[in-house]
Design an enzyme around this catalytic site. Sequence first.
Site, mmCIF file in Angstrom:
data_model
loop_
_atom_site.group_PDB
_atom_site.id
_atom_site.type_symbol
_atom_site.label_atom_id
_atom_site.label_comp_id
_atom_site.label_asym_id
_atom_site.label_seq_id
_atom_site.Cartn_x
_atom_site.Cartn_y
_atom_site.Cartn_z
ATOM 1 N N ASP A 24 37.476 -45.563 1.287
ATOM 2 C CA ASP A 24 38.873 -45.308 0.928
ATOM 3 C C ASP A 24 38.980 -44.339 -0.259
ATOM 4 O O ASP A 24 38.092 -44.284 -1.105
ATOM 5 C CB ASP A 24 39.547 -46.646 0.575
ATOM 6 N N GLY A 25 40.082 -43.591 -0.297
ATOM 7 C CA GLY A 25 40.369 -42.726 -1.443
ATOM 8 C C GLY A 25 40.308 -41.236 -1.155
ATOM 9 O O GLY A 25 40.434 -40.417 -2.068
ATOM 10 N N ASN A 26 40.166 -40.879 0.124
ATOM 11 C CA ASN A 26 40.084 -39.443 0.464
ATOM 12 C C ASN A 26 41.352 -38.687 0.086
ATOM 13 O O ASN A 26 41.296 -37.568 -0.432
ATOM 14 C CB ASN A 26 39.882 -39.259 1.973
ATOM 15 N N ARG A 28 43.698 -39.417 -2.188
ATOM 16 C CA ARG A 28 43.868 -39.260 -3.636
ATOM 17 C C ARG A 28 42.895 -38.226 -4.198
ATOM 18 O O ARG A 28 43.214 -37.463 -5.089
ATOM 19 C CB ARG A 28 43.661 -40.625 -4.332
ATOM 20 N N HIS A 41 39.611 -35.856 3.685
ATOM 21 C CA HIS A 41 38.920 -36.501 4.814
ATOM 22 C C HIS A 41 37.650 -35.714 5.177
ATOM 23 O O HIS A 41 36.631 -36.308 5.520
ATOM 24 C CB HIS A 41 39.849 -36.595 6.025
ATOM 25 N N ARG A 75 50.481 -43.722 10.133
ATOM 26 C CA ARG A 75 50.537 -42.543 9.244
ATOM 27 C C ARG A 75 51.262 -41.376 9.927
ATOM 28 O O ARG A 75 51.442 -41.378 11.154
ATOM 29 C CB ARG A 75 49.110 -42.126 8.863
ATOM 30 N N LEU A 135 18.287 -47.503 12.532
ATOM 31 C CA LEU A 135 19.568 -47.970 11.977
ATOM 32 C C LEU A 135 20.612 -48.209 13.073
ATOM 33 O O LEU A 135 20.815 -47.356 13.943
ATOM 34 C CB LEU A 135 20.095 -46.910 10.996
ATOM 35 N N ARG A 198 41.232 -55.123 -1.723
ATOM 36 C CA ARG A 198 41.641 -55.848 -0.514
ATOM 37 C C ARG A 198 40.749 -55.407 0.648
ATOM 38 O O ARG A 198 40.060 -54.383 0.571
ATOM 39 C CB ARG A 198 43.114 -55.590 -0.190
#
Length: 253
Positions: A24-26, A28, A41, A75, A135, A198
């Site tokens: 999260d936070g792209n 901002r 993004h 969005r 992985l 959260r």
Amino acid sequence: MSSSQNIYLEKTPNQPKHIGIIMDGNGRWAKLRGKRRIFGHEAGVLKARELVETAVRIELEALTLYAFSSENWSRPKKEISGLMSLFEKTIEKYTSLLIDNNVRFKTAGDPSMLPKILKRKLEQMESITSENTGLKLTLAIAYGGQQDIINGIKCLIDDHENQVIDINTMTVESFEEYLSFKDLPKLDLIIRTSGETRLSNFMLWQSAYSEIHFTETLWPNFEEQEFLEILQSYSQSERRFGNIDEDIELKEA
Ligand code: IPE
Ligand code: IPE
Ligand code: MG
């Protein structure tokens, strides 16, 4: 420079098996630079690539990246279409990287609203990498933990009605067979960037006993060093799963 610099560049004991990241936070991050959200993004994708390479190097068993939530469909259309074409380009660009690194790729979520081409590319990537043994990388895309549980319940009811199973004998483990991530190790650690504390509908069932690490760092600024420090702190955490510490029992005896 941090004292724990380069402590942990390969697999160590007590390493988590399965890590989930809420990237999260792209938006901002882009705004701070006076740029459009999509620029953030794009920077976020580069970060995800770096993290996958680190995960391969430390021989992490499973990594789940939260890329787009069920609620993100609300969005603005422009941001959604920008994200969808970015996902498409990313899949194309990194297919060989995943193959070369023996990564097994899967998605979790409801693909019904994804653009057809993206859906097809995701399926192709799953099938090309399905035999890989390194992985286990899962992209949570159009994913919501609540929706996943409801979907599981619907399948469960079907199986009950067709007498494939008996609901009355259901256990936590047998219910998990109806959810996404069923073939992965337990979710040991969740990392959420950007300072929000959260889960935003991420792996609600699977997070029952996960350690959760929140960091203020915006996702495009998240460096390998911080990731390794979080792993180091995880390795020192005491996971009791509802039980008590044996030392306390001895002291009280
Ligand atoms: C996370 O970054 C990526 C997605 C949810 C697709 P955001 O787009 O939520 O960035 P912020 O939280 O607005 O900064
Ligand atoms: C969570 O971030 C979803 C992803 C990172 C994909 P959001 O930005 O959508 O979450 P909220 O709205 O802050 O809870
Ligand atoms: Mg956000």
